[in-house]
Design a protein around this motif. Structure first.
Motif, PDB file in Angstrom:
ATOM      1  N   TYR A   1       0.830  -1.006  -0.012  1.00 35.90           N
ATOM      2  CA  TYR A   1      -0.085   0.077  -0.144  1.00 35.90           C
ATOM      3  C   TYR A   1       0.827   1.266  -0.104  1.00 35.90           C
ATOM      4  N   TYR A   2       0.583   2.083  -0.812  1.00 36.23           N
ATOM      5  CA  TYR A   2       1.381   3.144  -1.003  1.00 36.23           C
ATOM      6  C   TYR A   2       0.518   4.514  -0.990  1.00 36.23           C
ATOM      7  N   CYS A   3       1.002   5.851  -0.074  1.00 31.50           N
ATOM      8  CA  CYS A   3       0.305   6.994  -0.148  1.00 31.50           C
ATOM      9  C   CYS A   3       1.054   7.889  -1.214  1.00 31.50           C
ATOM     10  N   ALA A   4       0.183   8.832  -1.597  1.00 35.37           N
ATOM     11  CA  ALA A   4       0.753   9.656  -2.668  1.00 35.37           C
ATOM     12  C   ALA A   4      -0.003  11.109  -2.248  1.00 35.37           C
ATOM     13  N   LEU A   5       0.750  12.215  -2.867  1.00 32.77           N
ATOM     14  CA  LEU A   5       0.258  13.511  -2.869  1.00 32.77           C
ATOM     15  C   LEU A   5       0.452  14.075  -4.210  1.00 32.77           C
ATOM     16  N   ARG A   6      -0.662  14.784  -4.437  1.00 31.54           N
ATOM     17  CA  ARG A   6      -1.092  15.496  -5.538  1.00 31.54           C
ATOM     18  C   ARG A   6      -1.073  16.748  -5.363  1.00 31.54           C
ATOM     19  N   LEU A   7      -0.301  17.533  -6.099  1.00 33.29           N
ATOM     20  CA  LEU A   7      -0.086  19.070  -5.856  1.00 33.29           C
ATOM     21  C   LEU A   7      -1.170  19.645  -6.440  1.00 33.29           C
ATOM     22  N   GLY A   8      -2.454  19.495  -5.885  1.00 31.20           N
ATOM     23  CA  GLY A   8      -3.566  19.887  -6.588  1.00 31.20           C
ATOM     24  C   GLY A   8      -4.620  19.788  -5.552  1.00 31.20           C
ATOM     25  N   THR A   9      -5.919  20.042  -5.737  1.00 33.64           N
ATOM     26  CA  THR A   9      -7.189  19.908  -4.969  1.00 33.64           C
ATOM     27  C   THR A   9      -8.077  18.763  -5.282  1.00 33.64           C
ATOM     28  N   MET A  10      -8.015  18.561  -6.830  1.00 31.74           N
ATOM     29  CA  MET A  10      -9.004  17.412  -7.115  1.00 31.74           C
ATOM     30  C   MET A  10      -8.582  16.014  -6.906  1.00 31.74           C
TER      31      MET A  10
ATOM     32  N   TYR B   1      -8.168  12.439  -7.789  1.00 30.90           N
ATOM     33  CA  TYR B   1      -8.100  11.451  -9.138  1.00 30.90           C
ATOM     34  C   TYR B   1      -7.936  10.064  -8.673  1.00 30.90           C
ATOM     35  N   ALA B   2      -8.213   9.154  -9.390  1.00 29.02           N
ATOM     36  CA  ALA B   2      -7.971   7.646  -9.166  1.00 29.02           C
ATOM     37  C   ALA B   2      -6.507   7.418  -9.991  1.00 29.02           C
ATOM     38  N   ALA B   3      -6.190   8.116 -11.123  1.00 32.67           N
ATOM     39  CA  ALA B   3      -5.117   7.782 -11.836  1.00 32.67           C
ATOM     40  C   ALA B   3      -3.815   7.787 -11.089  1.00 32.67           C
ATOM     41  N   THR B   4      -2.921   7.073 -11.177  1.00 28.04           N
ATOM     42  CA  THR B   4      -1.581   7.377 -10.528  1.00 28.04           C
ATOM     43  C   THR B   4      -0.897   8.516 -11.213  1.00 28.04           C
ATOM     44  N   THR B   5      -1.165   8.851 -12.413  1.00 29.05           N
ATOM     45  CA  THR B   5      -0.278   9.730 -13.016  1.00 29.05           C
ATOM     46  C   THR B   5      -0.667  11.249 -12.705  1.00 29.05           C
ATOM     47  N   TYR B   6      -1.671  11.453 -12.049  1.00 31.63           N
ATOM     48  CA  TYR B   6      -2.017  12.906 -11.132  1.00 31.63           C
ATOM     49  C   TYR B   6      -1.355  13.025 -10.099  1.00 31.63           C
ATOM     50  N   TYR B   7      -0.442  12.014  -9.405  1.00 30.97           N
ATOM     51  CA  TYR B   7       0.164  12.113  -8.180  1.00 30.97           C
ATOM     52  C   TYR B   7       1.631  12.355  -8.423  1.00 30.97           C
ATOM     53  N   ASP B   8       2.100  13.390  -7.632  1.00 34.05           N
ATOM     54  CA  ASP B   8       3.538  13.975  -7.682  1.00 34.05           C
ATOM     55  C   ASP B   8       4.705  13.316  -6.809  1.00 34.05           C
ATOM     56  N   TYR B   9       4.204  12.874  -5.675  1.00 37.08           N
ATOM     57  CA  TYR B   9       4.956  12.176  -4.781  1.00 37.08           C
ATOM     58  C   TYR B   9       4.514  10.943  -3.874  1.00 37.08           C
ATOM     59  N   TRP B  10       5.485   9.990  -3.890  1.00 35.06           N
ATOM     60  CA  TRP B  10       5.009   8.626  -3.597  1.00 35.06           C
ATOM     61  C   TRP B  10       5.681   8.244  -2.181  1.00 35.06           C
ATOM     62  N   GLY B  11       5.326   7.810  -1.313  1.00 35.96           N
ATOM     63  CA  GLY B  11       5.980   7.029  -0.534  1.00 35.96           C
ATOM     64  C   GLY B  11       6.500   5.654  -0.776  1.00 35.96           C
ATOM     65  N   GLN B  12       7.386   5.025   0.269  1.00 36.04           N
ATOM     66  CA  GLN B  12       7.923   3.713  -0.176  1.00 36.04           C
ATOM     67  C   GLN B  12       7.108   2.612  -0.146  1.00 36.04           C
ATOM     68  N   GLY B  13       5.964   2.612   0.469  1.00 35.88           N
ATOM     69  CA  GLY B  13       4.942   1.512   0.484  1.00 35.88           C
ATOM     70  C   GLY B  13       5.116   0.721   2.028  1.00 35.88           C
ATOM     71  N   SER B  14       4.003   0.193   2.137  1.00 36.89           N
ATOM     72  CA  SER B  14       3.649  -0.643   3.328  1.00 36.89           C
ATOM     73  C   SER B  14       3.108  -1.897   3.091  1.00 36.89           C
ATOM     74  N   GLN B  15       3.624  -3.071   3.229  1.00 36.69           N
ATOM     75  CA  GLN B  15       3.117  -4.459   2.882  1.00 36.69           C
ATOM     76  C   GLN B  15       1.988  -4.783   4.027  1.00 36.69           C
ATOM     77  N   VAL B  16       0.754  -5.291   3.354  1.00 35.53           N
ATOM     78  CA  VAL B  16      -0.484  -5.733   4.119  1.00 35.53           C
ATOM     79  C   VAL B  16      -0.628  -7.067   3.448  1.00 35.53           C
ATOM     80  N   THR B  17      -0.520  -8.144   4.437  1.00 35.13           N
ATOM     81  CA  THR B  17      -0.894  -9.461   3.885  1.00 35.13           C
ATOM     82  C   THR B  17      -2.020  -9.780   4.711  1.00 35.13           C
ATOM     83  N   VAL B  18      -3.075 -10.581   4.129  1.00 37.26           N
ATOM     84  CA  VAL B  18      -4.237 -10.970   4.766  1.00 37.26           C
ATOM     85  C   VAL B  18      -4.361 -12.433   4.561  1.00 37.26           C
ATOM     86  N   SER B  19      -4.207 -13.147   5.548  1.00 36.56           N
ATOM     87  CA  SER B  19      -4.425 -14.733   5.583  1.00 36.56           C
ATOM     88  C   SER B  19      -5.923 -15.108   5.538  1.00 36.56           C
TER      89      SER B  19
END
Length: 124
Positions: free
Chosen positions: A94-103, A105-123
């Motif tokens: 799971y990644y969080c991302a920041l968009r330099l805007g206020t709208m 969006y679901a598309a990854t291309t609209y986001y400007d900065y990304w975290g490194q991610g956190s693993q979630v495993t559901v057994s």
């Protein structure tokens, strides 16, 4: 420059809950949209949820609607993703991302900065 750091991932049984956190630094956090995305092995990164700068507007993927809640605490520069009734198909990084805007969006291309991610495993 913006730094995003996710935390709170881990291993949980199906039906359980997890809360992910995304801590941000480097910019006026409360102005910008934050999104959560996930990527399972062999699959493309997909949208999970997003929140506006104030937290007043949110958006969710159909696959998680009703099970996931996105929220933010701008005083702490942190966004949360509360996940309940987890399923094995929720397993992903799971990644969080920041968009330099206020709208929102679901598309990854609209986001400007990304975290490194956190693993979630559901057994099952």
């Amino acid at each position: 420059q913006v730094q995003l750091v996710e935390s709170g991932g881990g291993l949980v049984q199906a039906g359980g809950s997890l809360r992910l956190s995304c801590a941000a630094s480097g910019r006026t956090f409360s102005m910008y949209t934050i999104g959560w995305f996930r990527q399972a092995p062999g699959k493309e990164r997909e949208f999970v949820a997003a929140t506006s700068g104030s937290g007043g507007s949110t958006s969710y993927a159909d696959s998680v609607k009703g099970r996931v809640t996105i929220s933010r605490d701008n005083a702490k520069n942190t966004v949360y993703l509360q996940m309940n009734s987890l399923k094995p198909e929720d397993t992903a990084v799971y990644y969080c991302a920041l968009r330099l805007g206020t709208m929102l969006y679901a598309a990854t291309t609209y986001y400007d900065y990304w975290g490194q991610g956190s693993q979630v495993t559901v057994s099952s």
